[in-house]
Design an enzyme around this catalytic site. Structure first.
Site, PDB file in Angstrom:
ATOM      1  NE  ARG A  18      -1.469   2.495   2.754  1.00  0.00           N
ATOM      2  CZ  ARG A  18      -0.918   3.622   3.193  1.00  0.00           C
ATOM      3  NH1 ARG A  18      -0.712   4.632   2.376  1.00  0.00           N
ATOM      4  NH2 ARG A  18      -0.532   3.726   4.447  1.00  0.00           N
ATOM      5  CG  ASP A  19       3.063   4.368   3.088  1.00  0.00           C
ATOM      6  OD1 ASP A  19       3.380   5.209   2.244  1.00  0.00           O
ATOM      7  OD2 ASP A  19       2.915   4.650   4.285  1.00  0.00           O
ATOM      8  CG  HIS A 210       2.538   4.948   9.301  1.00  0.00           C
ATOM      9  ND1 HIS A 210       2.102   3.887   8.539  1.00  0.00           N
ATOM     10  CD2 HIS A 210       2.980   5.869   8.415  1.00  0.00           C
ATOM     11  CE1 HIS A 210       2.277   4.162   7.259  1.00  0.00           C
ATOM     12  NE2 HIS A 210       2.814   5.363   7.147  1.00  0.00           N
ATOM     13  CG  HIS A 212       7.033   7.744   5.955  1.00  0.00           C
ATOM     14  ND1 HIS A 212       7.057   7.230   4.676  1.00  0.00           N
ATOM     15  CD2 HIS A 212       5.780   7.548   6.415  1.00  0.00           C
ATOM     16  CE1 HIS A 212       5.852   6.754   4.364  1.00  0.00           C
ATOM     17  NE2 HIS A 212       5.049   6.935   5.411  1.00  0.00           N
ATOM     18  CB  CYS A 243       1.883  10.507   1.278  1.00  0.00           C
ATOM     19  SG  CYS A 243       0.367  11.291   0.710  1.00  0.00           S
ATOM     20  CG  ASN A 252       6.331   3.442   5.180  1.00  0.00           C
ATOM     21  OD1 ASN A 252       6.154   3.661   3.994  1.00  0.00           O
ATOM     22  ND2 ASN A 252       5.395   3.599   6.089  1.00  0.00           N
TER      23      ASN A 252
HETATM   24  N1  COA Z   1     -13.012   4.089  -4.977  1.00  0.00           N
HETATM   25  C1  COA Z   1     -13.118   4.225  -6.322  1.00  0.00           C
HETATM   26  N2  COA Z   1     -13.465   5.365  -6.942  1.00  0.00           N
HETATM   27  C2  COA Z   1     -13.759   6.416  -6.160  1.00  0.00           C
HETATM   28  C3  COA Z   1     -13.674   6.361  -4.763  1.00  0.00           C
HETATM   29  C4  COA Z   1     -13.291   5.129  -4.179  1.00  0.00           C
HETATM   30  N3  COA Z   1     -13.142   4.998  -2.853  1.00  0.00           N
HETATM   31  N4  COA Z   1     -14.018   7.550  -4.258  1.00  0.00           N
HETATM   32  C5  COA Z   1     -14.295   8.340  -5.308  1.00  0.00           C
HETATM   33  N5  COA Z   1     -14.122   7.657  -6.457  1.00  0.00           N
HETATM   34  C6  COA Z   1     -14.290   8.152  -7.822  1.00  0.00           C
HETATM   35  C7  COA Z   1     -15.624   8.802  -8.081  1.00  0.00           C
HETATM   36  O1  COA Z   1     -16.558   7.840  -8.460  1.00  0.00           O
HETATM   37  C8  COA Z   1     -15.298   9.768  -9.191  1.00  0.00           C
HETATM   38  O2  COA Z   1     -15.177   9.057 -10.412  1.00  0.00           O
HETATM   39  P1  COA Z   1     -15.619   9.733 -11.810  1.00  0.00           P
HETATM   40  O3  COA Z   1     -14.704  10.910 -11.987  1.00  0.00           O
HETATM   41  O4  COA Z   1     -15.370   8.646 -12.791  1.00  0.00           O
HETATM   42  O5  COA Z   1     -17.047  10.116 -11.626  1.00  0.00           O
HETATM   43  C9  COA Z   1     -13.904  10.243  -8.835  1.00  0.00           C
HETATM   44  O6  COA Z   1     -13.333   9.188  -8.030  1.00  0.00           O
HETATM   45  C10 COA Z   1     -13.882  11.516  -8.039  1.00  0.00           C
HETATM   46  O7  COA Z   1     -14.794  11.402  -6.975  1.00  0.00           O
HETATM   47  P2  COA Z   1     -14.981  12.521  -5.860  1.00  0.00           P
HETATM   48  O8  COA Z   1     -15.982  12.060  -4.872  1.00  0.00           O
HETATM   49  O9  COA Z   1     -15.205  13.857  -6.540  1.00  0.00           O
HETATM   50  O10 COA Z   1     -13.597  12.475  -5.153  1.00  0.00           O
HETATM   51  P3  COA Z   1     -12.392  13.485  -5.210  1.00  0.00           P
HETATM   52  O11 COA Z   1     -11.861  13.643  -6.581  1.00  0.00           O
HETATM   53  O12 COA Z   1     -12.769  14.692  -4.432  1.00  0.00           O
HETATM   54  O13 COA Z   1     -11.316  12.618  -4.398  1.00  0.00           O
HETATM   55  C11 COA Z   1     -10.874  10.905  -2.745  1.00  0.00           C
HETATM   56  C12 COA Z   1     -11.555  12.234  -3.042  1.00  0.00           C
HETATM   57  C13 COA Z   1     -10.806  10.758  -1.241  1.00  0.00           C
HETATM   58  C14 COA Z   1     -11.681   9.766  -3.343  1.00  0.00           C
HETATM   59  C15 COA Z   1      -9.468  10.882  -3.381  1.00  0.00           C
HETATM   60  O14 COA Z   1      -8.800  12.075  -3.098  1.00  0.00           O
HETATM   61  C16 COA Z   1      -8.638   9.713  -2.881  1.00  0.00           C
HETATM   62  O15 COA Z   1      -8.911   8.577  -3.202  1.00  0.00           O
HETATM   63  N6  COA Z   1      -7.562   9.980  -2.145  1.00  0.00           N
HETATM   64  C17 COA Z   1      -6.718   8.961  -1.572  1.00  0.00           C
HETATM   65  C18 COA Z   1      -5.387   9.534  -1.224  1.00  0.00           C
HETATM   66  C19 COA Z   1      -4.452   8.497  -0.678  1.00  0.00           C
HETATM   67  O16 COA Z   1      -4.712   7.312  -0.605  1.00  0.00           O
HETATM   68  N7  COA Z   1      -3.260   8.963  -0.306  1.00  0.00           N
HETATM   69  C20 COA Z   1      -2.214   8.152   0.196  1.00  0.00           C
HETATM   70  C21 COA Z   1      -2.488   7.535   1.517  1.00  0.00           C
HETATM   71  S1  COA Z   1      -2.269   8.634   2.865  1.00  0.00           S
HETATM   72 ZN    ZN Z   2       2.947   6.378   5.315  1.00  0.00          ZN
END
Ligand code: COA
Ligand code: ZN
Length: 307
Positions: A18-19, A210, A212, A243, A252
């Site tokens: 994941r990370d 956790h 890094h 990240c 990490n």
């Molecule tokens: N799984 C799959 N698709 C997802 C989803 C999920 N959990 N959450 C949102 N989506 C999709 C939506 O369906 C949408 O798709 P489309 O453009 O085809 O319609 C798109 O993603 C955007 O959705 P929205 O609700 O507007 O989200 P956003 O663009 O504001 O993003 C997050 C918000 C939280 C979903 C996104 O920023 C994210 O996944 N971040 C994770 C960051 C991360 O893991 N960082 C490292 C770990 S710390």
């Molecule tokens: Zn981390």
């Protein structure tokens, strides 16, 4: 656990798939992810964070989370975790039969906006819904508080703010909290102080650290966390990780180095160091470059006389 007489047993959660893989420049093929997890499943981990159910646009390298969960062979002794940022992610994680959810939000408002595209209050509101859903499905919840020791976008993070968010989640009945040094800004003194506060305030919670190793303080931070009574740590095979939405973030703390150090200090990790080193060598072939692990180069400290 009694913080005054904590046990010598340490619980290690692996986060490389994941990370580690979320920030790799090349997509790691799904079958390679599955093969690595299956091999690591025999190494004695308490938990493996398999992947994240995030937006594939935000984290394209983990777009295959559903397929990875479907493909792995589960060891009943290992908890298979999924990182979950919102309700959509929780629904996917339930369908994938994740054993527990690792929810994520940042103590830093700026990093929460960059990473999750919403305010902390918006994240909290969504995560409340996720926690309700998890409870309905008897799925344990851990909350990772990113940037708990500093933020590369906003600078210092106040320990009072970390405690505030930990309290709000504790009040929702979560199983655990991870204090995440997303940006490698924690130092041993700050870690000891925050861990002591958290252990005293939340005796009912499983508190995970956790780290890094961005500034070389990772394993020193583990030592002061241990002294404060912490027994759960995240680490990443080979020392990969970072990240994509935290500028300058790097790997990490390295799992094999953590296990090697802890075992030499007389702690019991329950882990097979030789198998870990073999997994780290496999990982190096997968990513096609040298990983940060120093132990992989130097080998363990000898435990018998060399002739
Ligand atoms: N799984 C799959 N698709 C997802 C989803 C999920 N959990 N959450 C949102 N989506 C999709 C939506 O369906 C949408 O798709 P489309 O453009 O085809 O319609 C798109 O993603 C955007 O959705 P929205 O609700 O507007 O989200 P956003 O663009 O504001 O993003 C997050 C918000 C939280 C979903 C996104 O920023 C994210 O996944 N971040 C994770 C960051 C991360 O893991 N960082 C490292 C770990 S710390
Ligand atoms: Zn981390």
């Amino acid at each position: 656990m009694n913080a005054a007489h904590p046990s010598r047993r340490i619980y290690v959660a692996e986060v490389v798939t994941r990370d580690g893989f979320q920030s790799e420049p090349q997509f790691i093929p799904t079958t390679d992810k599955i093969a690595l997890i299956d091999r690591m499943s025999e190494a004695g981990y308490a938990a493996i964070e398999v992947s994240s159910f995030t937006s594939p646009k935000a984290i394209p390298m983990l777009a295959d989370a559903d397929a990875v969960f479907a493909g792995i062979t589960r060891n009943p002794a290992v908890e298979y975790l999924a990182l979950v940022p919102n309700v959509r992610g929780a629904e996917r994680a339930l369908a994938a039969r994740a054993d527990a959810f690792n929810l994520v939000m940042s103590v830093s408002e700026a990093h929460n906006q960059a990473n999750l595209r919403m305010s902390r209050e918006q994240s909290f509101a969504q995560l409340q819904d996720v926690i309700r859903l998890a409870r309905d499905h008897d799925t344990p919840v851990n909350v990772s508080l990113s940037t708990s020791f500093g933020c590369s976008l906003a600078g210092p993070v106040a320990p009072d703010d970390v405690m505030h968010w930990a309290r709000r989640f504790a009040d929702l009945g979560v199983r655990g909290i991870s204090l995440c040094d997303t940006t490698g800004m924690a130092d041993p003194a700050a870690v000891g102080a925050l861990c002591e506060r958290a252990v005293a305030a939340f005796p009912q919670l499983q508190i995970t650290l956790h780290f890094h190793n961005t500034r070389g303080m990772g394993l020193a931070n583990v030592v002061t966390a241990l002294q404060a009574g912490i027994r759960h740590f995240d680490a990443s095979l080979g020392g990969l990780g970072g990240c994509p939405y935290a500028p300058g973030a790097t790997g990490n703390i390295c799992t094999e180095e953590l296990v090697h150090m802890l075992e030499r200090m007389g702690y019991d990790t329950g882990m097979d160091l030789q198998l870990l080193l073999a997994c780290a060598a496999q990982l190096e072939r997968l990513v096609g470059r040298t990983v940060p692990s120093q132990l992989l180069r130097a080998g363990p400290v000898p435990t018998v006389a060399l002739s």
